[in-house]
Design a protein around this motif. Structure first.
Motif, PDB file in Angstrom:
ATOM      1  N   LEU A 182      -6.101  -7.554  -0.636  1.00  0.00           N
ATOM      2  CA  LEU A 182      -5.246  -6.467  -0.161  1.00  0.00           C
ATOM      3  C   LEU A 182      -3.813  -6.733  -0.592  1.00  0.00           C
ATOM      4  O   LEU A 182      -3.321  -7.860  -0.506  1.00  0.00           O
ATOM      5  N   ARG A 183      -3.140  -5.689  -1.061  1.00  0.00           N
ATOM      6  CA  ARG A 183      -1.728  -5.769  -1.417  1.00  0.00           C
ATOM      7  C   ARG A 183      -0.901  -5.206  -0.270  1.00  0.00           C
ATOM      8  O   ARG A 183      -1.135  -4.074   0.172  1.00  0.00           O
ATOM      9  N   VAL A 184       0.051  -6.013   0.249  1.00  0.00           N
ATOM     10  CA  VAL A 184       0.866  -5.603   1.386  1.00  0.00           C
ATOM     11  C   VAL A 184       2.339  -5.615   0.967  1.00  0.00           C
ATOM     12  O   VAL A 184       2.812  -6.580   0.368  1.00  0.00           O
ATOM     13  N   VAL A 185       3.064  -4.524   1.276  1.00  0.00           N
ATOM     14  CA  VAL A 185       4.484  -4.404   0.950  1.00  0.00           C
ATOM     15  C   VAL A 185       5.226  -3.970   2.207  1.00  0.00           C
ATOM     16  O   VAL A 185       4.718  -3.141   2.981  1.00  0.00           O
ATOM     17  N   GLY A 186       6.434  -4.545   2.433  1.00  0.00           N
ATOM     18  CA  GLY A 186       7.189  -4.137   3.613  1.00  0.00           C
ATOM     19  C   GLY A 186       8.556  -4.774   3.669  1.00  0.00           C
ATOM     20  O   GLY A 186       9.021  -5.397   2.704  1.00  0.00           O
ATOM     21  N   ASN A 187       9.228  -4.620   4.811  1.00  0.00           N
ATOM     22  CA  ASN A 187      10.550  -5.201   5.016  1.00  0.00           C
ATOM     23  C   ASN A 187      10.419  -6.692   5.307  1.00  0.00           C
ATOM     24  O   ASN A 187       9.522  -7.116   6.033  1.00  0.00           O
ATOM     25  N   ASP A 188      11.344  -7.487   4.733  1.00  0.00           N
ATOM     26  CA  ASP A 188      11.277  -8.940   4.886  1.00  0.00           C
ATOM     27  C   ASP A 188      11.917  -9.350   6.210  1.00  0.00           C
ATOM     28  O   ASP A 188      13.078  -9.754   6.258  1.00  0.00           O
ATOM     29  N   ASP A 189      11.169  -9.202   7.306  1.00  0.00           N
ATOM     30  CA  ASP A 189      11.667  -9.566   8.624  1.00  0.00           C
ATOM     31  C   ASP A 189      11.078 -10.916   9.049  1.00  0.00           C
ATOM     32  O   ASP A 189       9.972 -11.288   8.639  1.00  0.00           O
ATOM     33  N   ILE A 190      11.818 -11.631   9.905  1.00  0.00           N
ATOM     34  CA  ILE A 190      11.317 -12.898  10.440  1.00  0.00           C
ATOM     35  C   ILE A 190      10.047 -12.630  11.265  1.00  0.00           C
ATOM     36  O   ILE A 190      10.013 -11.739  12.099  1.00  0.00           O
ATOM     37  N   LYS A 238      -1.177  -1.383   8.791  1.00  0.00           N
ATOM     38  CA  LYS A 238      -0.117  -0.400   8.579  1.00  0.00           C
ATOM     39  C   LYS A 238       0.684  -0.141   9.856  1.00  0.00           C
ATOM     40  O   LYS A 238       1.838   0.296   9.796  1.00  0.00           O
ATOM     41  N   SER A 239       0.060  -0.413  11.009  1.00  0.00           N
ATOM     42  CA  SER A 239       0.744  -0.165  12.284  1.00  0.00           C
ATOM     43  C   SER A 239       1.743  -1.272  12.633  1.00  0.00           C
ATOM     44  O   SER A 239       2.537  -1.134  13.559  1.00  0.00           O
ATOM     45  N   ILE A 240       1.715  -2.390  11.884  1.00  0.00           N
ATOM     46  CA  ILE A 240       2.657  -3.492  12.140  1.00  0.00           C
ATOM     47  C   ILE A 240       4.061  -3.055  11.749  1.00  0.00           C
ATOM     48  O   ILE A 240       4.276  -2.494  10.670  1.00  0.00           O
ATOM     49  N   LYS A 241       5.021  -3.337  12.592  1.00  0.00           N
ATOM     50  CA  LYS A 241       6.401  -2.960  12.317  1.00  0.00           C
ATOM     51  C   LYS A 241       6.894  -3.676  11.057  1.00  0.00           C
ATOM     52  O   LYS A 241       6.791  -4.885  10.926  1.00  0.00           O
ATOM     53  N   GLY A 242       7.446  -2.891  10.138  1.00  0.00           N
ATOM     54  CA  GLY A 242       7.972  -3.450   8.901  1.00  0.00           C
ATOM     55  C   GLY A 242       7.036  -3.317   7.716  1.00  0.00           C
ATOM     56  O   GLY A 242       7.458  -3.385   6.566  1.00  0.00           O
ATOM     57  N   VAL A 243       5.713  -3.111   7.977  1.00  0.00           N
ATOM     58  CA  VAL A 243       4.756  -2.955   6.879  1.00  0.00           C
ATOM     59  C   VAL A 243       4.826  -1.519   6.362  1.00  0.00           C
ATOM     60  O   VAL A 243       4.640  -0.573   7.122  1.00  0.00           O
ATOM     61  N   LYS A 244       5.098  -1.387   5.080  1.00  0.00           N
ATOM     62  CA  LYS A 244       5.254  -0.057   4.492  1.00  0.00           C
ATOM     63  C   LYS A 244       3.988   0.423   3.780  1.00  0.00           C
ATOM     64  O   LYS A 244       3.686   1.609   3.749  1.00  0.00           O
ATOM     65  N   GLN A 245       3.273  -0.504   3.187  1.00  0.00           N
ATOM     66  CA  GLN A 245       2.130  -0.084   2.365  1.00  0.00           C
ATOM     67  C   GLN A 245       1.056  -1.165   2.391  1.00  0.00           C
ATOM     68  O   GLN A 245       1.347  -2.353   2.302  1.00  0.00           O
ATOM     69  N   VAL A 246      -0.206  -0.742   2.519  1.00  0.00           N
ATOM     70  CA  VAL A 246      -1.353  -1.641   2.416  1.00  0.00           C
ATOM     71  C   VAL A 246      -2.368  -0.978   1.496  1.00  0.00           C
ATOM     72  O   VAL A 246      -2.779   0.158   1.742  1.00  0.00           O
ATOM     73  N   SER A 247      -2.743  -1.661   0.451  1.00  0.00           N
ATOM     74  CA  SER A 247      -3.703  -1.063  -0.490  1.00  0.00           C
ATOM     75  C   SER A 247      -4.673  -2.123  -0.974  1.00  0.00           C
ATOM     76  O   SER A 247      -4.356  -3.311  -1.021  1.00  0.00           O
ATOM     77  N   ARG A 248      -5.839  -1.678  -1.335  1.00  0.00           N
ATOM     78  CA  ARG A 248      -6.869  -2.572  -1.856  1.00  0.00           C
ATOM     79  C   ARG A 248      -6.697  -2.704  -3.361  1.00  0.00           C
ATOM     80  O   ARG A 248      -6.517  -1.717  -4.062  1.00  0.00           O
ATOM     81  N   ILE A 249      -6.756  -3.931  -3.845  1.00  0.00           N
ATOM     82  CA  ILE A 249      -6.618  -4.162  -5.291  1.00  0.00           C
ATOM     83  C   ILE A 249      -7.989  -4.151  -5.938  1.00  0.00           C
ATOM     84  O   ILE A 249      -8.899  -4.818  -5.488  1.00  0.00           O
TER      85      ILE A 249
END
Length: 738
Positions: free
Chosen positions: A667-675, A727-738
């Motif tokens: 899975l490819r995950v993209v989002g904000n770089d939060d602690i 996707k419901s996690i705060k800061g996660v913008k995109q989740v996709s299957r590679i």
């Protein structure tokens, strides 16, 4: 004056090496040095005296690398041989085969430069190492380049200086690193920067000099409280501070696009513990706790290579803390064993772990050399390090000078298919080093190969006995199958055309009947035998006409072909939803569908790595050249090309009634770089039943993170549920299957 300095250097060095020389060596060296010195070719393109340069290089090789008699004498004499002033036979007569072989090896390696413009490639470095036969040749080349870089500061030939500096940067420094000569590697990088980017080098050097006293004082101020606390706890350790090399600082300035003042980790503090193997991690984390209690850490700069070491065996804890005067300081925490591995690479790693090379060859070969150098052994044992220790790969040149890597034992035909399938299929032979050879000729490292082709050439089954590499065999099998398919298509079209000339319709049912009567199992074999001339096409046409006539007569008599079912009007059918399902199932039962169940035996299939299908995906099978079947998702990126080019090798496939296995996907995950974002992601996955996380790899840049998660999962339903939760996690913008 210059002559006096030269004589002083020569006399001093001969005095140092007198203990390693044999009887008459010094006398013979002086005689041959006089011969070289009296020749007009004694001055090189840099304006340096050949004799003086040889003695300076020999001094580096003797004092900083550890070469002994044969290597040192070879350094003093090889330039005379390369310039044609001396004969290598004369060297052999006076000093023995060992010295002459090293000199010959240097001459052989020099010829590689004339063959290829791609000196900067990794393949060239590997070719150089495998081609040199005696590793002392490479060590001599590195020593010579270090000496050259030290001496050309006043050279007026700017073009030659720039070329020498570029080669030092992309060839000799990496070679020194491979061999564990880390000090020489760092010097080569700094000196190449000095000549290639003069202003940057002196700018950084002046800044470092200006801040040295303050930096040393700061390091001492930073270390004292840590040292005191560790001593109170009774830990055995030592602490050292190191300043980054000028080259490293410049690379960081360019990467971070910042001035010298913006590089906050100009130096690092290294805490090295003397710990028992079973207490290593505990002691390192204890020091981490002490340091972070004293100084505020930056959590984004924590690098834990203690829990998960790097692939090269590197283990350490890196933390960046806010020290006195609000300055950021990098602290590295490791044990003596870990520091040895960090300083000396794979050789030290294998010494502790007993790890063997997975493929043998170059790394193991180099590691053995590193170990000998680290142990301070007499480097005459380099005689042992011949190419016989590195037999699994060869490196050959294309006509343009590009280097290609092949398995040892590869033939001309292997090389042709390595270049391109079309070149391989049309290969008739080659020119190797200018000499015409056949396609069976075995290749060796350093060969320059020009493939000869012909448009009339076609792949043959006996070629499978000529090639040695699995890649070439696979390409030949595929080419043979494609050739057969093409021949079958042409033969079929020819039969249809001849029947048309006789005004006879082509009927596949009649062909099937004819094939059966002729005792041939497959229609494809029938067409193949016609294409090969084993069956006369005229006889086929005549027998087809006979069968077609009999079939027509049978139709005229009964009105219905004997094997055809009665046709009914479509109006008689009512296509309800459940009926459509029933008909679809019936179609699937009639067709040859591969049912996928990982417990199933007797069917050779694997799941494709390009799309990683799992239970629930729409899938199809693809027959590989080896006869096995690869299962792909219908939306696989390669699916359109496979269906377009190899439609005849596609097999319908479907999953068994219920998924019973787990499948690995990414899975490819993209989002904000939060602690805490990584912790949140792993927490969600860990709470899911029957989902196992295999690995996580996260990179952050400009406030964003992106990464890959490899997980084991049952089916697509569970996958969709997991993606929704991620996707419901705060800061996660995109989740996709590679």
């Amino acid at each position: 004056m210059t002559q006096h300095i030269e004589n002083t250097i020569i006399e001093e060095f001969l005095g140092k090496i007198r203990d390693i020389l044999q009887e008459n060596d010094e006398k013979n060296i002086r005689e041959l040095i006089d011969v070289i010195n009296n020749d007009e070719k004694c001055i090189d393109i840099f304006g340096l005296n050949t004799i003086l340069r040889s003695f300076q290089t020999a001094q580096i090789a003797f004092e900083e690398i550890g070469l002994k008699r044969e290597g040192i004498i070879a350094i003093l004499l090889y330039r005379g041989v390369l310039l044609g002033i001396l004969e290598n036979d004369s060297v052999r007569e006076k000093f023995g085969n060992g010295v002459a072989d090293i000199v010959g090896g240097i001459a052989k390696v020099q010829s590689l430069y004339e063959k290829t413009p791609t000196i900067s490639s990794e393949n060239f470095k590997n070719l150089l190492l495998s081609f040199a036969e005696d590793m002392r040749v490479i060590l001599i080349m590195i020593a010579d380049r270090v000496n050259l870089m030290r001496e050309i500061k006043d050279c007026e030939n700017t073009v030659a200086v720039q070329k020498a500096a570029e080669e030092a940067s992309y060839l000799y420094a990496p070679l020194a690193h491979k061999l564990g000569l880390y000090q020489l590697k760092s010097e080569l990088e700094d000196l190449s920067l000095k000549y290639l980017e003069h202003d940057a080098y002196y700018h950084i050097k002046e800044k470092l000099n200006a801040t040295k006293a303050a930096r040393d004082k700061y390091i001492e101020q930073f270390i004292i409280p840590i040292q005191t606390k560790l001593e109170q706890l009774g830990l055995k350790f030592h602490i050292k501070g190191r300043t980054k090399s000028i080259h490293s600082i410049w690379q960081k300035m360019k990467k971070q696009k910042c001035p010298f003042e913006g590089v906050y980790d100009l130096f690092a503090i290294r805490v090295i513990l003397d710990s028992a193997p079973e207490k290593e991690k505990m002691d390192c984390w204890q020091v981490y706790s002490i340091v972070t209690d004293m100084y505020q850490p930056n959590p984004k700069r924590l690098r834990d290579w203690l829990s998960v070491p790097k692939s090269n065996g590197y283990e350490s804890l890196h933390i960046t803390v806010l020290g006195p005067e609000k300055k950021w300081v990098e602290v590295q925490i490791r044990t003596e064993r870990m520091d040895d591995i960090a300083e000396h690479g794979l050789a030290a790693h294998w010494r502790y772990k007993g790890v063997k090379a997975t493929e043998g060859g170059l790394d193991e070969w180099l590691a053995a050399i590193r170990s000998a150098m680290e142990a301070g052994d007499d480097l005459e044992i380099m005689d042992q390090f011949r190419t016989t220790m590195y037999e699994k790969e060869i490196y050959v040149f294309t006509p343009k000078g590009d280097i290609q890597k092949l398995s040892a034992g590869a033939t001309v035909l292997d090389f042709a298919f390595h270049i391109h399938s079309k070149v391989g299929c049309q290969c008739t032979g080659a020119k190797v080093n200018g000499k015409v050879v056949n396609m069976r000729q075995e290749l060796h490292s350093g060969d320059q190969v020009q493939i000869v082709t012909s448009a009339q050439q076609k792949p043959k089954r006996e070629w499978l006995q000529i090639v040695r590499t699995s890649r070439a065999k696979a390409k030949i099998r595929l080419a043979l199958k494609e050739t057969i398919v093409k021949e079958i298509s042409i033969t079929k079209e020819m039969i249809e055309r001849r029947l048309k000339n006789r005004k006879i319709d082509f009927d596949e049912a009649v062909i099937q009947q004819l094939v059966k009567k002729m005792g041939i199992k497959e229609v494809s074999d029938f067409y193949k035998q016609i294409a090969d001339g084993d069956i006369d096409i005229q006889e086929v046409i005549d027998r087809y006409q006979e069968l077609k006539t009999l079939r027509t007569q049978a139709l005229n008599t009964s009105g219905i072909p004997q094997q055809e079912a009665e046709h009914r009007s479509a109006a008689e059918y009512i296509l309800r939803d459940d009926m459509r399902v029933s008909q679809n199932n019936a179609k699937k039962e009639k067709s040859d569908i591969l049912v996928i169940d990982q417990r199933q035996k007797g069917i050779d299939y694997t799941l494709a790595n390009c799309c990683h299908p799992i239970y629930g995906d729409e899938i199809f099978g693809f027959v590989t050249v080896s006869g096995g079947i690869k299962i792909h998702r219908c939306d696989c990126p390669n699916a359109p090309e496979l269906k377009k080019r190899f439609g005849y090798r596609i097999v319908e496939a479907a999953w068994s009634g219920k998924g019973q296995s787990q499948y690995s996907i990414t899975l490819r995950v993209v989002g904000n770089d939060d602690i805490g974002i990584v912790s949140n992601i792993t927490s969600v996955i860990s709470k899911e039943e029957r989902i196992m996380m295999r690995s996580i790899n996260i990179d952050s840049h400009d406030g964003l993170f992106s990464g890959n998660l490899v997980i084991d999962i049952d089916d697509t339903n569970r996958l969709q549920q997991l993606i929704k939760k991620l996707k419901s996690i705060k800061g996660v913008k995109q989740v996709s299957r590679i």
